[in-house]
Design a protein around this motif. Sequence first.
Motif, PDB file in Angstrom:
ATOM      1  N   SER A   1       2.120  24.168  -2.637  1.00 31.37           N
ATOM      2  CA  SER A   1       2.067  24.830  -1.336  1.00 31.37           C
ATOM      3  C   SER A   1       1.452  23.925  -0.276  1.00 31.37           C
ATOM      4  O   SER A   1       1.578  24.200   0.914  1.00 31.37           O
ATOM      5  N   GLY A   2       0.768  22.863  -0.696  1.00 32.52           N
ATOM      6  CA  GLY A   2       0.157  21.929   0.245  1.00 32.52           C
ATOM      7  C   GLY A   2      -1.202  22.378   0.730  1.00 32.52           C
ATOM      8  O   GLY A   2      -1.748  21.789   1.659  1.00 32.52           O
ATOM      9  N   LYS A   3      -1.797  23.388   0.128  1.00 29.47           N
ATOM     10  CA  LYS A   3      -3.083  23.909   0.567  1.00 29.47           C
ATOM     11  C   LYS A   3      -4.230  23.442  -0.333  1.00 29.47           C
ATOM     12  O   LYS A   3      -5.337  23.953  -0.229  1.00 29.47           O
ATOM     13  N   SER A   4      -3.972  22.496  -1.186  1.00 30.92           N
ATOM     14  CA  SER A   4      -4.983  22.046  -2.130  1.00 30.92           C
ATOM     15  C   SER A   4      -6.062  21.249  -1.419  1.00 30.92           C
ATOM     16  O   SER A   4      -5.779  20.347  -0.626  1.00 30.92           O
ATOM     17  N   THR A   5      -7.332  21.589  -1.685  1.00 32.32           N
ATOM     18  CA  THR A   5      -8.451  20.822  -1.148  1.00 32.32           C
ATOM     19  C   THR A   5      -9.190  20.087  -2.256  1.00 32.32           C
ATOM     20  O   THR A   5      -9.982  19.204  -1.977  1.00 32.32           O
ATOM     21  N   SER A   6      -8.939  20.454  -3.510  1.00 33.17           N
ATOM     22  CA  SER A   6      -9.656  19.846  -4.626  1.00 33.17           C
ATOM     23  C   SER A   6      -8.842  18.758  -5.317  1.00 33.17           C
ATOM     24  O   SER A   6      -9.337  18.128  -6.238  1.00 33.17           O
ATOM     25  N   PHE A   7      -7.638  18.541  -4.873  1.00 32.68           N
ATOM     26  CA  PHE A   7      -6.772  17.569  -5.539  1.00 32.68           C
ATOM     27  C   PHE A   7      -6.116  16.715  -4.469  1.00 32.68           C
ATOM     28  O   PHE A   7      -5.515  17.227  -3.531  1.00 32.68           O
ATOM     29  N   ILE A   8      -6.254  15.407  -4.588  1.00 30.20           N
ATOM     30  CA  ILE A   8      -5.676  14.500  -3.602  1.00 30.20           C
ATOM     31  C   ILE A   8      -4.496  13.791  -4.240  1.00 30.20           C
ATOM     32  O   ILE A   8      -4.631  13.140  -5.274  1.00 30.20           O
ATOM     33  N   SER A   9      -3.334  13.931  -3.628  1.00 32.76           N
ATOM     34  CA  SER A   9      -2.164  13.224  -4.128  1.00 32.76           C
ATOM     35  C   SER A   9      -1.585  12.393  -2.997  1.00 32.76           C
ATOM     36  O   SER A   9      -1.542  12.824  -1.849  1.00 32.76           O
ATOM     37  N   ASN A  10      -1.154  11.210  -3.322  1.00 33.44           N
ATOM     38  CA  ASN A  10      -0.620  10.307  -2.327  1.00 33.44           C
ATOM     39  C   ASN A  10       0.904  10.297  -2.470  1.00 33.44           C
ATOM     40  O   ASN A  10       1.462   9.500  -3.205  1.00 33.44           O
ATOM     41  N   THR A  11       1.562  11.196  -1.777  1.00 29.04           N
ATOM     42  CA  THR A  11       3.008  11.330  -1.925  1.00 29.04           C
ATOM     43  C   THR A  11       3.763  10.298  -1.106  1.00 29.04           C
ATOM     44  O   THR A  11       4.905   9.992  -1.397  1.00 29.04           O
ATOM     45  N   SER A  12       3.128   9.727  -0.083  1.00 25.66           N
ATOM     46  CA  SER A  12       3.840   8.768   0.758  1.00 25.66           C
ATOM     47  C   SER A  12       4.212   7.509  -0.018  1.00 25.66           C
ATOM     48  O   SER A  12       5.287   6.953   0.163  1.00 25.66           O
ATOM     49  N   GLU A  13       3.352   7.043  -0.921  1.00 23.71           N
ATOM     50  CA  GLU A  13       3.663   5.859  -1.724  1.00 23.71           C
ATOM     51  C   GLU A  13       4.820   6.162  -2.670  1.00 23.71           C
ATOM     52  O   GLU A  13       5.704   5.326  -2.852  1.00 23.71           O
ATOM     53  N   GLU A  14       4.835   7.344  -3.261  1.00 24.46           N
ATOM     54  CA  GLU A  14       5.913   7.706  -4.175  1.00 24.46           C
ATOM     55  C   GLU A  14       7.236   7.783  -3.426  1.00 24.46           C
ATOM     56  O   GLU A  14       8.274   7.368  -3.947  1.00 24.46           O
ATOM     57  N   ASP A  15       7.229   8.307  -2.211  1.00 20.82           N
ATOM     58  CA  ASP A  15       8.435   8.390  -1.416  1.00 20.82           C
ATOM     59  C   ASP A  15       8.956   6.990  -1.072  1.00 20.82           C
ATOM     60  O   ASP A  15      10.164   6.743  -1.094  1.00 20.82           O
ATOM     61  N   ASN A  16       8.053   6.077  -0.744  1.00 28.06           N
ATOM     62  CA  ASN A  16       8.461   4.718  -0.402  1.00 28.06           C
ATOM     63  C   ASN A  16       9.081   4.002  -1.603  1.00 28.06           C
ATOM     64  O   ASN A  16      10.041   3.252  -1.452  1.00 28.06           O
ATOM     65  N   ILE A  17       8.565   4.236  -2.779  1.00 22.79           N
ATOM     66  CA  ILE A  17       9.094   3.587  -3.979  1.00 22.79           C
ATOM     67  C   ILE A  17      10.488   4.137  -4.297  1.00 22.79           C
ATOM     68  O   ILE A  17      11.388   3.384  -4.629  1.00 22.79           O
ATOM     69  N   LYS A  18      10.686   5.442  -4.135  1.00 18.54           N
ATOM     70  CA  LYS A  18      11.974   6.048  -4.433  1.00 18.54           C
ATOM     71  C   LYS A  18      13.044   5.582  -3.446  1.00 18.54           C
ATOM     72  O   LYS A  18      14.205   5.433  -3.798  1.00 18.54           O
ATOM     73  N   GLU A  19      12.648   5.348  -2.177  1.00 17.25           N
ATOM     74  CA  GLU A  19      13.617   4.944  -1.155  1.00 17.25           C
ATOM     75  C   GLU A  19      14.062   3.498  -1.336  1.00 17.25           C
ATOM     76  O   GLU A  19      15.158   3.124  -0.949  1.00 17.25           O
TER      77      GLU A  19
END
Length: 59
Positions: free
Chosen positions: A40-58
């Motif tokens: 949902s994108g409302k997590s405050t206790s878990f940090i995920s770096n999705t931008s790096e994963e998106d760059n690798i997939k592209e």
Amino acid sequence: MAVPKKRTSKSKKNSRLSNWTNKANLQAKRALSLAKSILSGKSTSFISNTSEEDNIKES
């Protein structure tokens, strides 16, 4: 000569099994809650770096 140990009672066995099952259920509930909050994108206790994963997939 070896002497057999006393048998564990059914109530003690059931109590231990119940304790183990309840711990597993609690962990499953926490994992599901964390997964829902991450999706949902409302997590405050878990940090995920999705931008790096998106760059690798592209690439």
